[in-house]
Design an enzyme around this catalytic site. Structure first.
Site, mmCIF file in Angstrom:
data_model
loop_
_atom_site.group_PDB
_atom_site.id
_atom_site.type_symbol
_atom_site.label_atom_id
_atom_site.label_comp_id
_atom_site.label_asym_id
_atom_site.label_seq_id
_atom_site.Cartn_x
_atom_site.Cartn_y
_atom_site.Cartn_z
ATOM 1 N N LYS A 13 0.852 -1.188 0.062
ATOM 2 C CA LYS A 13 -0.042 0.007 -0.025
ATOM 3 C C LYS A 13 0.855 1.407 -0.025
ATOM 4 O O LYS A 13 0.675 2.272 -1.005
ATOM 5 C CB LYS A 13 -1.013 -0.103 1.184
ATOM 6 C CG LYS A 13 -1.767 -1.072 1.373
ATOM 7 C CD LYS A 13 -2.626 -1.080 2.490
ATOM 8 C CE LYS A 13 -1.839 -1.047 3.855
ATOM 9 N NZ LYS A 13 -1.047 -2.001 4.386
ATOM 10 N N ARG A 88 -9.359 1.371 8.836
ATOM 11 C CA ARG A 88 -8.856 -0.290 9.236
ATOM 12 C C ARG A 88 -10.116 -0.809 10.312
ATOM 13 O O ARG A 88 -9.866 -2.065 10.588
ATOM 14 C CB ARG A 88 -7.683 -0.149 10.004
ATOM 15 C CG ARG A 88 -6.526 -0.181 9.215
ATOM 16 C CD ARG A 88 -5.360 0.247 10.082
ATOM 17 N NE ARG A 88 -4.139 -0.954 9.950
ATOM 18 C CZ ARG A 88 -3.058 -0.368 9.369
ATOM 19 N NH1 ARG A 88 -2.994 0.880 8.942
ATOM 20 N NH2 ARG A 88 -2.103 -1.350 9.535
ATOM 21 N N ARG A 127 11.790 -5.258 4.503
ATOM 22 C CA ARG A 127 11.548 -4.002 4.182
ATOM 23 C C ARG A 127 12.574 -3.087 4.982
ATOM 24 O O ARG A 127 12.854 -3.422 6.148
ATOM 25 C CB ARG A 127 10.091 -3.580 4.505
ATOM 26 C CG ARG A 127 10.029 -2.217 4.673
ATOM 27 C CD ARG A 127 8.672 -1.475 4.813
ATOM 28 N NE ARG A 127 7.859 -2.403 6.051
ATOM 29 C CZ ARG A 127 6.556 -2.425 5.969
ATOM 30 N NH1 ARG A 127 5.944 -1.776 5.144
ATOM 31 N NH2 ARG A 127 6.184 -3.150 7.193
ATOM 32 N N ARG A 160 11.804 -1.094 10.645
ATOM 33 C CA ARG A 160 10.695 -0.553 11.611
ATOM 34 C C ARG A 160 10.773 -1.646 12.716
ATOM 35 O O ARG A 160 10.921 -2.880 12.425
ATOM 36 C CB ARG A 160 9.306 -0.660 11.019
ATOM 37 C CG ARG A 160 8.883 0.572 10.299
ATOM 38 C CD ARG A 160 7.801 0.775 9.513
ATOM 39 N NE ARG A 160 6.578 0.009 10.026
ATOM 40 C CZ ARG A 160 5.596 -0.173 9.230
ATOM 41 N NH1 ARG A 160 5.563 0.330 7.950
ATOM 42 N NH2 ARG A 160 4.473 -0.840 9.754
#
Ligand code: AP5
Ligand code: ZN
Length: 216
Positions: A13, A88, A127, A160
């Site tokens: 996304k 969400r 990521r 992250r």
């Protein structure tokens, strides 16, 4: 053009929202990024949100609805916006509908990122994110030109905190229970557009552009 990007963690996304934002000149509103900035700045909202995010569960609806309410009225959202990671929950979707109605605006497309969940963990664990501009990379599928540095701004890339294996599984479970029902919610409103999110970054982008073009 007012868009919602809906999909599980790691579906792409944020990656697509960045590309579509640059392509159409409309801002990407990522509630996850706004929350991470608030955590880094240790604002009262950030301090409240941190525990939820570290645990891989959703931050309370009132916090994220407040974020979007403030952001969506900014002048750069006048030509349109991409909501990346919001709504969400069903109450968030109801709150969004109410706030847009008050502005006589509406969502035109809800892009649903469809993919086999088994691939999500690989995407998330690989990521890397720019500390300065928030742009995302993947160590295999979308590496930076210089290892550890952002192509756009030269900022340092980091992993992250919520991208560790245990938290990722919790986030996937939370998605299934709390967020996946939004697909039926938006299908019922005739707004759901499904794209194959397993395809390459370029092909997913083309699918989204086709959806947008075919519904204008
Ligand atoms: P948030 O930051 O929104 O995280 P998320 O939804 O878990 O989504 P991700 O950022 O993990 O994934 P993505 O789909 O953006 O994938 P990406 O493009 O990076 O939320 C974090 C937390 O904040 C939540 O857990 C919650 O606590 C809180 N929060 C946020 N919004 C909230 C809300 N509305 N309500 C309540 N709480 C909220 O891609 C992933 C990787 O794959 C990257 O490395 C990328 O380079 C790579 N990749 C992307 N596309 C492809 C492709 N097509 N092929 C191969 N690799 C690809
Ligand atoms: Zn950067």
């Amino acid at each position: 053009m007012n868009l919602v990007f809906l999909g599980p963690p790691g579906a792409g996304k944020g990656t697509q929202a960045g590309l579509i934002s640059r392509r159409y000149g409309i801002p990407q509103i990522s509630t996850g990024e706004i929350l991470r900035a608030a955590v880094a700045a240790q604002t009262p909202m950030g301090i409240r949100a941190k525990g939820f995010m570290d645990a891989g569960v959703l931050v309370p609806d009132d916090v994220v609805v407040g974020i979007v309410e403030e952001r969506i009225v900014q002048p750069d959202c006048t030509p349109g916006f991409i909501l990346d990671g919001f709504p969400r929950t069903v109450p968030q979707a109801d709150a969004l509908a109410k706030m847009l109605k008050g502005m006589t605006r509406e969502i035109e497309h809800v892009i649903s990122f469809e993919m086999d969940p088994s691939v999500l963990i690989d995407r998330i664990v690989g990521r890397r994110t720019c500390k300065v501009c928030g742009r995302g990379y993947h160590i295999v599928h979308d590496p930076p030109q210089v290892a550890g540095k952002c192509d756009g701004c030269g900022g340092e890339l980091y992993q992250r905190e919520d991208d560790c294996q245990e938290t990722v599984q919790r986030r996937l479970d939370v998605y299934e229970v709390q967020t996946a029902p939004l697909k039926a919610y938006y299908a019922g409103e005739g707004l759901l557009r499904q794209v194959d999110a397993l395809a390459s970054i370029e092909d997913v982008q083309s699918s989204i552009c086709q959806v947008v073009a075919s519904h204008i």
